[in-house]
Structures are given as structure tokens and as C-alpha cells.
Design a protein around this motif. Structure first.
Motif, PDB file in Angstrom:
ATOM      1  N   ALA A 166      -4.223  10.097  11.884  1.00 32.23           N
ATOM      2  CA  ALA A 166      -3.933  10.112  10.457  1.00 32.23           C
ATOM      3  C   ALA A 166      -4.202  11.478   9.849  1.00 32.23           C
ATOM      4  CB  ALA A 166      -4.772   9.049   9.746  1.00 32.23           C
ATOM      5  N   ALA A 167      -5.055  12.266  10.483  1.00 29.95           N
ATOM      6  CA  ALA A 167      -5.423  13.566   9.920  1.00 29.95           C
ATOM      7  C   ALA A 167      -4.271  14.554   9.962  1.00 29.95           C
ATOM      8  CB  ALA A 167      -6.623  14.131  10.672  1.00 29.95           C
ATOM      9  N   THR A 168      -3.394  14.443  10.953  1.00 32.44           N
ATOM     10  CA  THR A 168      -2.357  15.460  11.126  1.00 32.44           C
ATOM     11  C   THR A 168      -0.947  14.940  10.920  1.00 32.44           C
ATOM     12  OG1 THR A 168      -2.250  15.007  13.503  1.00 32.44           O
ATOM     13  CG2 THR A 168      -3.779  16.718  12.778  1.00 32.44           C
ATOM     14  N   SER A 169      -0.743  13.640  10.864  1.00 36.61           N
ATOM     15  CA  SER A 169       0.639  13.165  10.870  1.00 36.61           C
ATOM     16  C   SER A 169       0.872  11.940   9.999  1.00 36.61           C
ATOM     17  CB  SER A 169       1.069  12.876  12.308  1.00 36.61           C
ATOM     18  OG  SER A 169       0.042  12.256  13.031  1.00 36.61           O
ATOM     19  N   GLY A 170       0.244  11.929   8.845  1.00 32.69           N
ATOM     20  CA  GLY A 170       0.470  10.808   7.945  1.00 32.69           C
ATOM     21  C   GLY A 170      -0.604   9.777   8.136  1.00 32.69           C
ATOM     22  N   GLY A 171      -0.261   8.671   8.732  1.00 29.62           N
ATOM     23  CA  GLY A 171      -1.236   7.621   8.968  1.00 29.62           C
ATOM     24  C   GLY A 171      -1.370   6.726   7.763  1.00 29.62           C
ATOM     25  N   SER A 172      -1.375   5.419   7.963  1.00 33.54           N
ATOM     26  CA  SER A 172      -1.278   4.491   6.840  1.00 33.54           C
ATOM     27  C   SER A 172      -2.579   3.784   6.500  1.00 33.54           C
ATOM     28  CB  SER A 172      -0.216   3.428   7.160  1.00 33.54           C
ATOM     29  OG  SER A 172      -0.595   2.676   8.304  1.00 33.54           O
ATOM     30  N   ASP A 173      -3.679   4.069   7.184  1.00 31.03           N
ATOM     31  CA  ASP A 173      -4.918   3.341   6.904  1.00 31.03           C
ATOM     32  C   ASP A 173      -5.360   3.521   5.456  1.00 31.03           C
ATOM     33  OD1 ASP A 173      -4.906   2.476   9.498  1.00 31.03           O
ATOM     34  OD2 ASP A 173      -6.438   3.875  10.209  1.00 31.03           O
ATOM     35  N   HIS A 232       6.842   9.817   5.437  1.00 31.02           N
ATOM     36  CA  HIS A 232       5.822  10.454   6.285  1.00 31.02           C
ATOM     37  C   HIS A 232       4.808   9.443   6.805  1.00 31.02           C
ATOM     38  CE1 HIS A 232       3.764  14.572   7.106  1.00 31.02           C
ATOM     39  NE2 HIS A 232       3.796  13.783   8.171  1.00 31.02           N
ATOM     40  N   HIS A 233       5.320   8.337   7.357  1.00 30.48           N
ATOM     41  CA  HIS A 233       4.487   7.377   8.088  1.00 30.48           C
ATOM     42  C   HIS A 233       3.387   6.759   7.232  1.00 30.48           C
ATOM     43  CE1 HIS A 233       6.503   9.353  11.445  1.00 30.48           C
ATOM     44  NE2 HIS A 233       6.043  10.486  10.995  1.00 30.48           N
ATOM     45  N   GLY A 234       3.620   6.675   5.933  1.00 28.44           N
ATOM     46  CA  GLY A 234       2.623   6.068   5.059  1.00 28.44           C
ATOM     47  C   GLY A 234       1.566   7.032   4.577  1.00 28.44           C
ATOM     48  N   LYS A 235       1.863   8.306   4.542  1.00 28.30           N
ATOM     49  CA  LYS A 235       0.932   9.299   4.009  1.00 28.30           C
ATOM     50  C   LYS A 235       0.619   8.954   2.559  1.00 28.30           C
ATOM     51  CE  LYS A 235       0.624  14.322   3.326  1.00 28.30           C
ATOM     52  NZ  LYS A 235       1.397  15.589   3.449  1.00 28.30           N
ATOM     53  N   LEU A 236      -0.674   8.837   2.220  1.00 33.24           N
ATOM     54  CA  LEU A 236      -1.072   8.289   0.927  1.00 33.24           C
ATOM     55  C   LEU A 236      -0.564   9.112  -0.243  1.00 33.24           C
ATOM     56  CD1 LEU A 236      -2.577   6.231  -0.768  1.00 33.24           C
ATOM     57  CD2 LEU A 236      -4.687   7.542  -0.407  1.00 33.24           C
ATOM     58  N   TYR A 295      -5.548   1.561  -0.278  1.00 36.29           N
ATOM     59  CA  TYR A 295      -5.166   1.843  -1.664  1.00 36.29           C
ATOM     60  C   TYR A 295      -4.313   0.706  -2.231  1.00 36.29           C
ATOM     61  CZ  TYR A 295      -2.862   4.074  -5.634  1.00 36.29           C
ATOM     62  OH  TYR A 295      -2.355   4.367  -6.882  1.00 36.29           O
ATOM     63  N   MET A 296      -3.337   0.225  -1.472  1.00 35.23           N
ATOM     64  CA  MET A 296      -2.462  -0.834  -1.965  1.00 35.23           C
ATOM     65  C   MET A 296      -3.246  -2.119  -2.200  1.00 35.23           C
ATOM     66  SD  MET A 296       1.068  -0.160   0.185  1.00 35.23           S
ATOM     67  CE  MET A 296       2.082  -1.250  -0.827  1.00 35.23           C
ATOM     68  N   LYS A 297      -4.246  -2.360  -1.367  1.00 32.90           N
ATOM     69  CA  LYS A 297      -5.102  -3.536  -1.573  1.00 32.90           C
ATOM     70  C   LYS A 297      -5.913  -3.382  -2.853  1.00 32.90           C
ATOM     71  CE  LYS A 297      -8.502  -6.408   0.806  1.00 32.90           C
ATOM     72  NZ  LYS A 297      -9.283  -6.593   2.069  1.00 32.90           N
TER      73      LYS A 297
END
Length: 308
Positions: free
Chosen positions: A254-261, A223-227, A266-268
Motif C-alpha cells: 500500500a505504501a508504493t502502489s495505492g492499496g485499499s486498506d 489507483h487501486h483504491g488510493k485513499l 475511511y468508508m466505514k
């Protein structure tokens, strides 16, 4: 085999371009989803620089538009240019009887259920009809279907039957473990790159449908990097630090379709190695798997498509 994950993110938070991942080598190309007409154009440009490729395998992970909107344009291009093509997707009608058994209402009949399947999974229906009209082969994307160093590994028939029944009963706004029913049972593909490195492509699948994750060197985070989905994948792994991750983030909002920001932050924070992320540009693998090879230059409207 090599991988190229296309990038179409242009900073517009209101526009979703979706996924398109290429697996290629020798005379074959696998196109895993084609979510926008611009992806179809980029695949065409790619093929012009790879004249040795003659057969195209197109995999449709699930019914959503951000994974399918460029497919029919791509098929038309491939037909006009004489390519041999096979389309792989979930041919749900072949499991209609099993799907029928999932309903609480035991008075449902088979033929109306088949019609509901076609209406609910309308984009897949249209793509299959288009492929058939163009004279292309269509294959049911069931587990253990093999092509070009790739193999379908999920979902199981029980998993997608549950999804289809829920989609018909509740509508596509209903959810299974946090994912919409359209996303949950995305077709999952295991591919072998350069003879040894394995990668899992999983579209927007719910993590509970992802099995045996330890066997992969690289995992596409769904899902496109959804956290939330990514965290579930990390928790299923004994040692997330031993894996590499791919994010296909062309989603806009990012609010409606995943988003990786949020995922990147988090990974950092967790000291994980950063994921290969198409939000930064085209991702080529395994050219430099020891580092993170992200080539800049692919943006919608750009003259340089980065196709070297």
C-alpha cells in the motif's frame, strides 16, 4: 454485458499483480488491462468456459507494468486459439504535433519528439508491435470510440498531450496533481452492464481528469483504491451514498502502489457502503447489484479459478 474483476492478491506485500477487468456478453469480451501473466492465464481459462465468445477487445489504460505485463502473453494465447482481436490504446504519435506545442523549449523538433514518445511509452510501443505482428487490429483510444456497449470517455487530447510532454521533459517520476505522469492520463471507459447500469473504468487516472461522474451508477476508484484519490472522487459527487464503487486492488504494498486498506477504514468511518474490492476475491457484476457479490476462491496458485 457483465463485469468480472479478477483478483490476484495473495497477501504478499512486496508483489504487485495489477489490474485485469473483463466486460463480456454474447460473442464479445473486453479485457481492460492485463497486469500479470497470471491474469492472462485466467482470461484463457475464462474463455474456455465461454465458447460463444469469438472477438476480444483489449484496452490498455496506460504504460505501467502493473497494467501491461500480461498483455503480450494474452495476445499470443488469443492468436494461437484463433480469436479475432482489436487492441485499443493511446497511439501518442498521432498527436505528436500537438504534444510538441506543449514544450517550453520551442526549438524542439518533431522527429526527435516522436522518438522520445516511443522511448517513454515503451510498453505500449511493444504491445502495439506485438499486436501488429500477430495480425490484430489496433485502434487509437480517443474519446467516443465505441465497442461492445463500451465507449472511451477520457482523457481529452489536451490532457494526455500535457501528460506526454511532462513525461518526456521530467521523466516518469514527475507528478501531475499527485499522480505520476504515467498514471494521470489513463484511458477511461464507460460500459453499460445488463442494458442499463453504467460503470466507469479509469485505471490510475488523476481524479481531475474524471468528468461527469454523476452519470455513472458504479465508479472504479482510481489507483487501486488510493485513499487521497478516492476522497477527491467522493468530493466531486453530490451524493456519494447514491453510487457504488469498484476497487481493483491487486497491488501488494500500500505504501508504493495505492492499496485499499486505508480506504476501507475511511468508508466505514464515513458510513459509506463498502466498495466491491478484488482484494477479497473476484468481483462479479451486476449479478447482485443490490448486495455486494464478492466470490472467494481466486488466488494465484489456487486450483479453483472461480470460473462458473
Amino acid at each position: 454485458m457483465k463485469l468480472r474483476a479478477l483478483s490476484s492478491y495473495n497477501g504478499d506485500l512486496n508483489t504487485r499483480f495489477g489490474d485485469c477487468i473483463l466486460i463480456y456478453g454474447d460473442s464479445n469480451l473486453v479485457v481492460y488491462d492485463c497486469g500479470h501473466i497470471d491474469h492472462a492465464k485466467e482470461v484463457g481459462a475464462f474463455l474456455k468456459t465461454h465458447p460463444e465468445i469469438s472477438h476480444i477487445h483489449v484496452v490498455i489504460s496506460h504504460n505501467d507494468g502493473d497494467h501491461t505485463d500480461g498483455v503480450e502473453s494474452l495476445l499470443e494465447y488469443l492468436s494461437e486459439n484463433g480469436y479475432s482481436v482489436t487492441v485499443y490504446t493511446a497511439l501518442y504519435l498521432k498527436s505528436a504535433r500537438k504534444i510538441l506545442k506543449q514544450f517550453e523549449n520551442k526549438n524542439r523538433k518533431l522527429e526527435p519528439t516522436k522518438q522520445h514518445i516511443l522511448e517513454t511509452f515503451d510498453r505500449i510501443k511493444e504491445i502495439v508491435e506485438k499486436a501488429t505482428d500477430l495480425g490484430f487490429k489496433t485502434e487509437n483510444a480517443i474519446i467516443d470510440t465505441e465497442f461492445c456497449n463500451c465507449r472511451i470517455v477520457g482523457p481529452t487530447e489536451d490532457e494526455f498531450s500535457e501528460v506526454v510532454a511532462k513525461a518526456i521533459e521530467d521523466g516518469e517520476v514527475s507528478h501531475i496533481e499527485g499522480e505520476t505522469v504515467m498514471n494521470a492520463a489513463s484511458i477511461q471507459v464507460k460500459c453499460t452492464l445488463n442494458g442499463s447500469t453504467t460503470i466507469l473504468l479509469c485505471g490510475d487516472a488523476t481524479p481531475s481528469y474524471l468528468h461527469d461522474l454523476e452519470q455513472y451508477d458504479i465508479i472504479q476508484l482510481p489507483h487501486h483504491g488510493k485513499l487521497d484519490s478516492a476522497k477527491e472522487v467522493f468530493n466531486k459527487l453530490k451524493d456519494p451514498d447514491s453510487k457504488q464503487f469498484l476497487v481493483s486492488d491487486n497491488t501488494g504494498s500500500a505504501a508504493t502502489s495505492g492499496g485499499s486498506d486505508d480506504l476501507v477504514a475511511y468508508m466505514k468511518q464515513e458510513k459509506y457502503s463498502p466498495a466491491h474490492n478484488t482484494k477479497n476475491g473476484v468481483v462479479d457484476l451486476p449479478k447482485t447489484l443490490s448486495s455486494f457479490n464478492v466470490s472467494k476462491g481466486v488466488r494465484l496458485g489456487a486450483m479453483d479459478f472461480g470460473l462458473r
